[in-house]
Design a protein around this motif. Structure first.
Motif, mmCIF file in Angstrom:
data_model
loop_
_atom_site.group_PDB
_atom_site.id
_atom_site.type_symbol
_atom_site.label_atom_id
_atom_site.label_comp_id
_atom_site.label_asym_id
_atom_site.label_seq_id
_atom_site.Cartn_x
_atom_site.Cartn_y
_atom_site.Cartn_z
ATOM 1 N N MET A 107 0.799 -1.184 -0.008
ATOM 2 C CA MET A 107 0.100 0.043 -0.039
ATOM 3 C C MET A 107 0.914 1.115 -0.005
ATOM 4 S SD MET A 107 -2.647 1.445 2.896
ATOM 5 C CE MET A 107 -1.695 2.564 3.416
ATOM 6 N N HIS A 108 0.450 2.291 -0.752
ATOM 7 C CA HIS A 108 1.052 3.558 -0.679
ATOM 8 C C HIS A 108 0.075 4.598 -0.955
ATOM 9 C CE1 HIS A 108 1.148 2.692 -5.026
ATOM 10 N NE2 HIS A 108 1.286 4.125 -5.018
ATOM 11 N N ILE A 109 0.564 5.859 -0.697
ATOM 12 C CA ILE A 109 -0.294 6.921 -0.495
ATOM 13 C C ILE A 109 0.330 8.274 -1.382
ATOM 14 C CG2 ILE A 109 -1.242 8.865 0.897
ATOM 15 C CD1 ILE A 109 -1.304 6.835 3.177
ATOM 16 N N GLU A 110 -0.369 8.953 -2.300
ATOM 17 C CA GLU A 110 0.174 9.950 -2.990
ATOM 18 C C GLU A 110 -0.983 10.979 -3.132
ATOM 19 O OE1 GLU A 110 0.847 8.898 -7.077
ATOM 20 O OE2 GLU A 110 -1.063 8.462 -7.512
ATOM 21 N N LYS A 111 -0.274 12.405 -3.028
ATOM 22 C CA LYS A 111 -1.202 13.389 -3.401
ATOM 23 C C LYS A 111 -2.126 13.142 -4.653
ATOM 24 C CE LYS A 111 0.533 17.388 -0.977
ATOM 25 N NZ LYS A 111 0.600 18.706 -0.689
ATOM 26 N N ALA A 112 -3.341 13.582 -4.496
ATOM 27 C CA ALA A 112 -4.221 13.495 -5.714
ATOM 28 C C ALA A 112 -3.880 14.849 -6.763
ATOM 29 C CB ALA A 112 -5.697 13.427 -5.124
ATOM 30 N N GLU A 113 -4.192 14.824 -7.817
ATOM 31 C CA GLU A 113 -3.998 15.667 -8.813
ATOM 32 C C GLU A 113 -5.398 15.910 -9.380
ATOM 33 O OE1 GLU A 113 -1.263 14.722 -11.434
ATOM 34 O OE2 GLU A 113 0.315 14.289 -10.045
ATOM 35 N N VAL A 125 -5.099 6.499 -1.698
ATOM 36 C CA VAL A 125 -4.512 5.115 -1.141
ATOM 37 C C VAL A 125 -4.481 4.213 -2.396
ATOM 38 C CG1 VAL A 125 -5.089 3.290 0.332
ATOM 39 C CG2 VAL A 125 -5.634 5.625 0.988
ATOM 40 N N HIS A 126 -3.376 3.613 -2.528
ATOM 41 C CA HIS A 126 -3.028 2.792 -3.453
ATOM 42 C C HIS A 126 -2.875 1.180 -3.214
ATOM 43 C CE1 HIS A 126 -3.237 5.650 -6.640
ATOM 44 N NE2 HIS A 126 -2.408 6.503 -6.143
ATOM 45 N N SER A 127 -3.307 0.175 -3.586
ATOM 46 C CA SER A 127 -2.819 -1.128 -3.416
ATOM 47 C C SER A 127 -1.565 -1.573 -3.738
ATOM 48 C CB SER A 127 -3.674 -2.170 -3.916
ATOM 49 O OG SER A 127 -3.716 -1.937 -5.421
ATOM 50 N N ASP A 128 -0.762 -2.294 -3.598
ATOM 51 C CA ASP A 128 0.424 -2.735 -3.950
ATOM 52 C C ASP A 128 0.623 -2.751 -5.365
ATOM 53 O OD1 ASP A 128 1.535 -2.540 -1.267
ATOM 54 O OD2 ASP A 128 1.352 -4.821 -0.857
ATOM 55 N N ASP A 129 -0.628 -3.270 -6.012
ATOM 56 C CA ASP A 129 -0.255 -3.421 -7.258
ATOM 57 C C ASP A 129 -0.991 -2.337 -8.280
ATOM 58 O OD1 ASP A 129 -3.296 -3.457 -6.655
ATOM 59 O OD2 ASP A 129 -3.743 -5.419 -7.868
ATOM 60 N N TYR A 184 -6.723 -1.556 4.371
ATOM 61 C CA TYR A 184 -6.306 -0.059 3.927
ATOM 62 C C TYR A 184 -6.673 0.804 4.808
ATOM 63 C CZ TYR A 184 -5.579 -2.852 -0.492
ATOM 64 O OH TYR A 184 -5.036 -3.682 -1.366
ATOM 65 N N ALA A 185 -7.624 0.989 5.524
ATOM 66 C CA ALA A 185 -7.934 1.979 6.310
ATOM 67 C C ALA A 185 -6.911 2.119 7.556
ATOM 68 C CB ALA A 185 -9.495 1.926 7.025
ATOM 69 N N SER A 186 -6.629 0.913 7.994
ATOM 70 C CA SER A 186 -5.246 0.891 8.925
ATOM 71 C C SER A 186 -4.269 1.233 8.530
ATOM 72 C CB SER A 186 -5.654 -0.586 9.561
ATOM 73 O OG SER A 186 -6.705 -1.165 10.289
ATOM 74 N N GLY A 187 -3.613 0.703 7.267
ATOM 75 C CA GLY A 187 -2.572 1.081 6.722
ATOM 76 C C GLY A 187 -2.740 2.560 6.360
ATOM 77 N N LEU A 188 -3.859 3.054 5.935
ATOM 78 C CA LEU A 188 -3.813 4.788 5.959
ATOM 79 C C LEU A 188 -3.566 5.489 7.106
ATOM 80 C CD1 LEU A 188 -6.990 6.605 4.328
ATOM 81 C CD2 LEU A 188 -6.043 7.338 6.386
ATOM 82 N N PHE A 189 -4.056 5.042 8.357
ATOM 83 C CA PHE A 189 -3.911 5.702 9.664
ATOM 84 C C PHE A 189 -2.442 5.495 9.970
ATOM 85 C CE2 PHE A 189 -8.438 6.170 10.200
ATOM 86 C CZ PHE A 189 -8.720 6.975 11.039
#
Length: 173
Positions: free
Chosen positions: A1-7, A55-59, A107-112
């Motif tokens: 999982m990874h997080i990036e800014k939305a455009e 929030v993105h999955s590993d894929d 994913y919600a846990s990963g986000l936090f």
């Protein structure tokens, strides 16, 4: 999982995720987000100000969205309660949603975890993280408390006249 800014090119996907979140809440009998909040204008403002994240999955599939809003957040001007940290240097987590196609995958846990770890490792003067949720949103309340936030008060009628939200805070040391 990874997080990036939305455009701005991500606007439709963020709107879709938040609408799906609205539907999930309705199906659970939670009266949160059932009015005009959040709407497309909120999401556009989040993106324009650099507050919106994906929030993105590993894929690399986009599975969720949220916003991190810098102080001041006037939603909290009428807090019925008391902050743990009296500061103007805080961040607020808003509009958290994981698409129903990806619910239950952590994913919600990963986000936090990601947001809290990032802020603690790079505080840049931030003294606290804040978040609120509808009084009936027990799953979100559980998640918020699981990650160490303390309930500090309530908001009445900020998002809709009849709505009460619980407000939480986590000091950043």
């Amino acid at each position: 999982m990874h997080i990036e800014k939305a455009e701005m090119k991500d606007l439709d996907r963020v709107v879709e995720i938040l609408r799906d979140g609205r539907n999930q809440l309705a199906e659970s009998g939670i009266d949160q987000w059932q009015g005009d909040y959040p709407n497309v204008e909120h999401i556009q403002e989040d993106i324009e100000h650099g507050f919106a994240y994906l929030v993105h999955s590993d894929d690399h599939e986009t599975v969720g969205a949220f916003a991190i809003v810098a102080a001041p957040d006037h939603s909290y001007d009428e807090l019925d309660g008391k902050w743990l940290v009296d500061t103007d240097n805080y961040l607020v987590i808003h509009r958290v949603a994981i698409h129903s196609d990806h619910a239950g995958n952590g994913y919600a846990s990963g986000l936090f975890t990601s947001v809290i770890d990032y802020v603690k490792e790079n505080p840049n003067g931030v003294k606290s993280l804040r978040i609120d949720t509808h009084e009936d949103n027990k799953p979100m309340q559980h998640l918020i408390e699981k990650y160490g936030f303390t309930r500090v008060g309530t908001l009445h009628g900020v998002y809709r006249p009849e709505e009460t939200s619980y407000v939480y805070e986590m000091p950043i040391q």
